[in-house]
Design a protein around this motif. Structure first.
Motif, PDB file in Angstrom:
ATOM      1  N   MET A 196       0.557   8.660  -4.106  1.00 28.30           N
ATOM      2  CA  MET A 196      -1.397   9.234  -3.949  1.00 28.30           C
ATOM      3  C   MET A 196      -1.644   9.851  -4.317  1.00 28.30           C
ATOM      4  SD  MET A 196      -2.844   7.301  -1.660  1.00 28.30           S
ATOM      5  CE  MET A 196      -2.818   5.896  -0.583  1.00 28.30           C
ATOM      6  N   SER A 197      -0.995  10.637  -5.220  1.00 28.67           N
ATOM      7  CA  SER A 197      -0.676  12.220  -5.985  1.00 28.67           C
ATOM      8  C   SER A 197      -2.213  12.646  -6.617  1.00 28.67           C
ATOM      9  CB  SER A 197       0.310  11.890  -6.903  1.00 28.67           C
ATOM     10  OG  SER A 197       0.194  11.136  -8.128  1.00 28.67           O
TER      11      SER A 197
ATOM     12  N   LEU B 111       0.706  -1.075  -0.464  1.00 26.75           N
ATOM     13  CA  LEU B 111      -0.271  -0.167  -0.060  1.00 26.75           C
ATOM     14  C   LEU B 111       0.884   1.258   0.061  1.00 26.75           C
ATOM     15  CD1 LEU B 111      -2.892   0.872   0.507  1.00 26.75           C
ATOM     16  CD2 LEU B 111      -2.471   0.896   2.790  1.00 26.75           C
ATOM     17  N   CYS B 112       2.403   1.224   0.883  1.00 29.24           N
ATOM     18  CA  CYS B 112       2.766   1.961   0.859  1.00 29.24           C
ATOM     19  C   CYS B 112       2.979   2.611  -0.474  1.00 29.24           C
ATOM     20  CB  CYS B 112       3.719   2.372   1.768  1.00 29.24           C
ATOM     21  SG  CYS B 112       2.997   2.461   3.540  1.00 29.24           S
ATOM     22  N   ARG B 113       3.155   1.728  -0.788  1.00 25.80           N
ATOM     23  CA  ARG B 113       3.987   1.976  -3.002  1.00 25.80           C
ATOM     24  C   ARG B 113       3.330   2.778  -4.261  1.00 25.80           C
ATOM     25  NH1 ARG B 113       7.389  -3.664  -3.203  1.00 25.80           N
ATOM     26  NH2 ARG B 113       9.310  -3.264  -2.730  1.00 25.80           N
TER      27      ARG B 113
ATOM     28  N   ILE C  15       0.498   8.991   4.858  1.00 30.38           N
ATOM     29  CA  ILE C  15       0.130  10.557   4.821  1.00 30.38           C
ATOM     30  C   ILE C  15      -0.030  10.900   5.789  1.00 30.38           C
ATOM     31  CG2 ILE C  15       0.157   9.529   2.241  1.00 30.38           C
ATOM     32  CD1 ILE C  15      -3.550   9.384   2.930  1.00 30.38           C
ATOM     33  N   ILE C  16      -0.257  12.442   5.493  1.00 29.27           N
ATOM     34  CA  ILE C  16      -0.563  13.231   6.826  1.00 29.27           C
ATOM     35  C   ILE C  16      -1.670  13.555   6.288  1.00 29.27           C
ATOM     36  CG2 ILE C  16      -0.458  14.403   8.827  1.00 29.27           C
ATOM     37  CD1 ILE C  16       2.354  13.485   8.522  1.00 29.27           C
ATOM     38  N   VAL C  17      -3.683  14.084   7.107  1.00 30.50           N
ATOM     39  CA  VAL C  17      -4.217  14.633   6.948  1.00 30.50           C
ATOM     40  C   VAL C  17      -4.552  16.055   8.590  1.00 30.50           C
ATOM     41  CG1 VAL C  17      -4.802  13.475   4.850  1.00 30.50           C
ATOM     42  CG2 VAL C  17      -5.129  13.118   7.016  1.00 30.50           C
TER      43      VAL C  17
ATOM     44  N   GLN D 295       7.632  10.374   0.026  1.00 30.32           N
ATOM     45  CA  GLN D 295       7.734  10.299  -1.339  1.00 30.32           C
ATOM     46  C   GLN D 295       6.359   9.532  -2.236  1.00 30.32           C
ATOM     47  OE1 GLN D 295      11.616   7.504  -1.711  1.00 30.32           O
ATOM     48  NE2 GLN D 295      12.521   9.248  -0.793  1.00 30.32           N
ATOM     49  N   GLY D 296       5.188  10.692  -2.182  1.00 28.77           N
ATOM     50  CA  GLY D 296       4.887  10.604  -2.565  1.00 28.77           C
ATOM     51  C   GLY D 296       3.492   9.193  -2.591  1.00 28.77           C
TER      52      GLY D 296
END
Length: 207
Positions: free
Chosen positions: A119-120, A114-116, A142-144, A137-138
């Motif tokens: 998320m752009s 999943l981390c690969r 992720i932080i929201v 690195q994309g």
């Protein structure tokens, strides 16, 4: 005379719709009961993430769950650690959209696969709302939320248009969920129609 054995196999609800059933139930006030729920790690990831946000979720029987909602995005509790989305792209993208409107920061992560995943496109979908998205690195983690959620301070009524730029039910649902915590009118546009899981779920709730 030999008889053909009869097998009774339960037909579970659609997994994509079931993800959304848990999320919408978490946002509601009071108790919801979700039936005909199949197994699988992806749905378990969504339930685990929602529990970490303070949502009470209990198994009633083999295929049914009780969800006690928090009454809106601001009813979530700040998690003490990153939300583990496992290998579920639906979990991380929908919750990222939803939690982008939280007053506190939330980190979402998952397994190596999943981390690969990029998320752009999710970042582009949230940017018209003034929502920031920090990536590694994309990709995930992720932080929201928190200070990345500038739309929380907007009081004007300008129309916000979100172009998903892809026929993606995950991106569309993430944008719709993000809009729940924005006071402005929002239009979500797609270049091509995606699947309508959220629409079907909402029609079932209010139909």
């Amino acid at each position: 005379m030999n008889q053909t054995p009869t097998f009774h196999v339960p037909l579970f609800g659609d997994k994509s719709i079931t993800h959304r059933a848990f999320i919408f139930a978490a946002l509601a006030k009071g108790e919801s009961v979700i039936r005909n729920v199949g197994g699988g790690a992806d749905l378990a990831s969504t339930r685990g993430a929602l529990r970490a946000l303070g949502v009470s979720i209990e198994r009633l029987d083999s295929f049914s769950w009780s969800v006690r909602g928090v009454g809106g995005v601001q009813g979530f509790q700040e998690p003490v650690e990153a939300l583990d989305c496992g290998n579920s792209g639906t979990t991380i993208r929908l919750l990222a959209g939803l939690l982008s409107g939280c007053s506190f920061p939330v980190t979402l992560s998952g397994d190596l696969s999943l981390c690969r995943r990029p998320m752009s496109r999710l970042e582009r979908a949230l940017s018209p709302l003034g929502r920031g998205l920090e990536t590694d690195q994309g990709g995930a983690p992720i932080i929201v939320g928190g200070e990345r959620s500038s739309a929380l301070t907007h009081q004007d009524q300008e129309l916000i248009i979100i172009d998903t730029l892809a026929a993606s039910a995950q991106l569309k649902s993430a944008a719709l969920l993000a809009g729940l915590s924005d006071p402005r009118p929002i239009v979500v546009r797609e270049s091509r129609l995606s699947r309508d899981h959220s629409e079907r779920m909402l029609s079932a709730l209010w139909g």
